[in-house]
Enzyme design. Structure first.
Site, PDB file in Angstrom:
ATOM      1  CG  HIS A 155      -1.943  -1.088   1.170  1.00 28.33           C
ATOM      2  ND1 HIS A 155      -1.830  -2.276   1.854  1.00 28.33           N
ATOM      3  CD2 HIS A 155      -3.098  -1.162   0.476  1.00 28.33           C
ATOM      4  CE1 HIS A 155      -2.873  -3.039   1.596  1.00 28.33           C
ATOM      5  NE2 HIS A 155      -3.670  -2.393   0.762  1.00 28.33           N
ATOM      6  CG  ASP A 175       6.717  -6.779  -2.814  1.00 29.83           C
ATOM      7  OD1 ASP A 175       6.522  -7.920  -2.370  1.00 29.83           O
ATOM      8  OD2 ASP A 175       6.170  -5.765  -2.332  1.00 29.83           O
ATOM      9  CB  VAL A 206       9.488  -4.736   3.498  1.00 31.44           C
ATOM     10  CG1 VAL A 206       9.609  -4.812   1.993  1.00 31.44           C
ATOM     11  CG2 VAL A 206      10.826  -4.329   4.113  1.00 31.44           C
ATOM     12  N   PRO A 207       7.270  -4.945   5.759  1.00 33.41           N
ATOM     13  CG  PRO A 207       5.422  -6.347   5.830  1.00 33.41           C
ATOM     14  CD  PRO A 207       6.468  -5.838   4.904  1.00 33.41           C
ATOM     15  CG  ASN A 212      12.452  -8.188   6.844  1.00 34.63           C
ATOM     16  OD1 ASN A 212      12.343  -8.220   8.072  1.00 34.63           O
ATOM     17  ND2 ASN A 212      11.506  -7.713   6.059  1.00 34.63           N
ATOM     18  NE  ARG A 235       6.907  -1.517  12.842  1.00 34.74           N
ATOM     19  CZ  ARG A 235       5.970  -0.628  12.507  1.00 34.74           C
ATOM     20  NH1 ARG A 235       6.300   0.498  11.894  1.00 34.74           N
ATOM     21  NH2 ARG A 235       4.703  -0.848  12.808  1.00 34.74           N
ATOM     22  CG  ASP A 259       8.938   8.273  10.640  1.00 29.72           C
ATOM     23  OD1 ASP A 259       8.957   9.337  11.301  1.00 29.72           O
ATOM     24  OD2 ASP A 259       7.977   7.470  10.654  1.00 29.72           O
ATOM     25  CD  GLU A 264      10.924   3.573  16.406  1.00 29.78           C
ATOM     26  OE1 GLU A 264      11.560   3.649  15.347  1.00 29.78           O
ATOM     27  OE2 GLU A 264       9.674   3.550  16.451  1.00 29.78           O
ATOM     28  CG  HIS A 297       7.368   5.339  14.416  1.00 26.93           C
ATOM     29  ND1 HIS A 297       7.753   4.079  14.791  1.00 26.93           N
ATOM     30  CD2 HIS A 297       6.414   5.149  13.472  1.00 26.93           C
ATOM     31  CE1 HIS A 297       7.061   3.173  14.132  1.00 26.93           C
ATOM     32  NE2 HIS A 297       6.218   3.805  13.314  1.00 26.93           N
TER      33      HIS A 297
END
Ligand code: NAD
Ligand code: COI
Length: 334
Positions: A155, A175, A206-207, A212, A235, A259, A264, A297
């Site tokens: 998305h 991807d 990516v999640p 990863n 992330r 971000d 963090e 974030h």
């Protein structure tokens, strides 16, 4: 029925009030505390829980909710990497997320970070602060001269690509799943190595999985172009901070827009007396550089996103309590 919500901020309250007015059959309780083993007890009497936090959800907190008879947890955000699925399954929880509250919020932020690095805005801001209103040597680069490597064409990644096309960038994408629309445009490369070889700017969408974690490490950076820019709005744990710092020190990496940063939570979400007093040497190192932009974030943090996060999470939790199966149930058996 009763829903209890954790971590509710003032900026969420107007949307929450609207949701309550539209759902008078639901009693809503909330706290601004995060969900911990202690605060979990506040959900006594509730049928479901709505929550949002970037810190890990502990097994102890989940156990307290389970002992209170709660089966349904709805997070107000996209990423569910701070849950241990085994814990959720052991206690029989059903989890929903909000997969599409506003991909544009994050995508716009990522593209802005790129633009600010390309036009060296932190350096100009510092010069102005010093009373230096000159141009040189702070010369910029244009978006249309850049090849941007988008890792993750879900998305958010797809909105990033759409915006960058408007700026005239060349785009390459990677991807594990090929979106037919992007495939048709011939933008996919087969390997990350190929993307690293071509991209002037690399942006992560990516999640985070165990597989990863630290994908952007010494080896990956070595394969990138000299003077690459790295953007991370996904992330923090996707990037090995030591490798990034090494790349910035050597000049291999020209700049970074971050971000999210590994660990963090030791810094983000709190007010410190100054940057020198933050208790994380690596974040301090990064945040003090004029070719690195750190944001806390906050890519998601827009009015539109907040409204959708509240509405969808509460709708989903209510549906679960009613015995329905909303289409945003997270598969915790993966
Ligand atoms: P999405 O699920 O729509 O898309 C993720 C894409 O990544 C999918 O196309 C998937 O096939 C791909 N993918 C998964 N594993 C991969 C891998 N190892 N290599 C390459 N591709 C892989 O998710 P999204 O809505 O685009 O969000 C992406 C991530 O952004 C979220 O998981 C979350 O961690 C992060 N996020 C950050 C913020 C923020 O405020 N900074 C806000 C929302 C989401
Ligand atoms: C997400 O939605 O996954 C985010 O990263 C936003 C954050 C507030 C948890």
């Amino acid at each position: 029925m009763k829903i209890f919500a954790y971590g509710i901020r003032e900026d969420e309250e107007p949307s929450l009030k609207k949701w309550e007015q539209a759902n008078p059959d639901v009693e809503v309780g909330f706290t601004n505390n995060m969900l911990t083993a202690d605060s979990a007890r506040m959900a006594e009497g509730a049928d479901g829980v709505v929550t949002l936090q970037t810190a890990d959800y502990t097994r102890e907190a989940l156990e307290v909710l389970h002992n209170l008879g709660i089966k349904y947890i709805s997070i107000r955000n996209v990423g569910f990497d701070n849950f241990n699925f085994q814990d959720l399954n052991d206690f029989g929880f059903t989890l929903t997320n909000v997969p599409v509250y506003s991909p544009n919020a994050i995508a716009e932020h990522a593209v802005l970070l790129m633009g600010r690095l390309l036009r060296r805005t932190p350096e100009f801001a510092q010069k102005i602060e010093d009373g230096n209103f000159t141009w040189a040597p702070t010369i910029g680069k244009e978006y249309r001269e850049q090849t941007v490597g988008v890792i993750g064409t879900g998305h958010i990644g797809r909105v990033v690509m759409q915006i960058l096309k408007g700026f005239g960038c060349k785009i390459v994408a990677y991807d594990v799943y090929h979106n037919p629309e992007i495939e048709k445009q011939g933008l996919y490369v087969d390997t990350l190595e190929e993307l690293y070889k071509q991209a002037d700017i690399i942006t992560l969408h990516v999640p985070l999985f165990d597989s990863n974690k630290y994908m952007i490490n010494d080896k990956a950076i070595e394969q990138m172009k000299d003077g690459v820019y790295i953007i991370n709005c996904a992330r923090g744990e996707l990037v090995d901070t030591d490798a990034l710092i090494k790349g910035l020190d050597s000049g291999k990496v020209a700049g970074a827009g971050l971000d999210v940063i590994d660990n963090e939570n030791s810094v983000f979400g709190k007010k410190w007396s100054s940057i020198d007093n933050i208790p994380n040497e690596k974040i301090r190192n990064l945040a003090k550089r004029l070719n690195v932009i750190v944001t806390p974030h906050s890519a998601f943090y827009t009015e539109t996103a907040i409204h959708n996060m509240i509405t969808t999470s509460f709708d989903s939790n209510k549906s679960l309590i009613e015995g329905l199966k909303p289409d945003n149930i997270v598969d915790t058996n993966k």
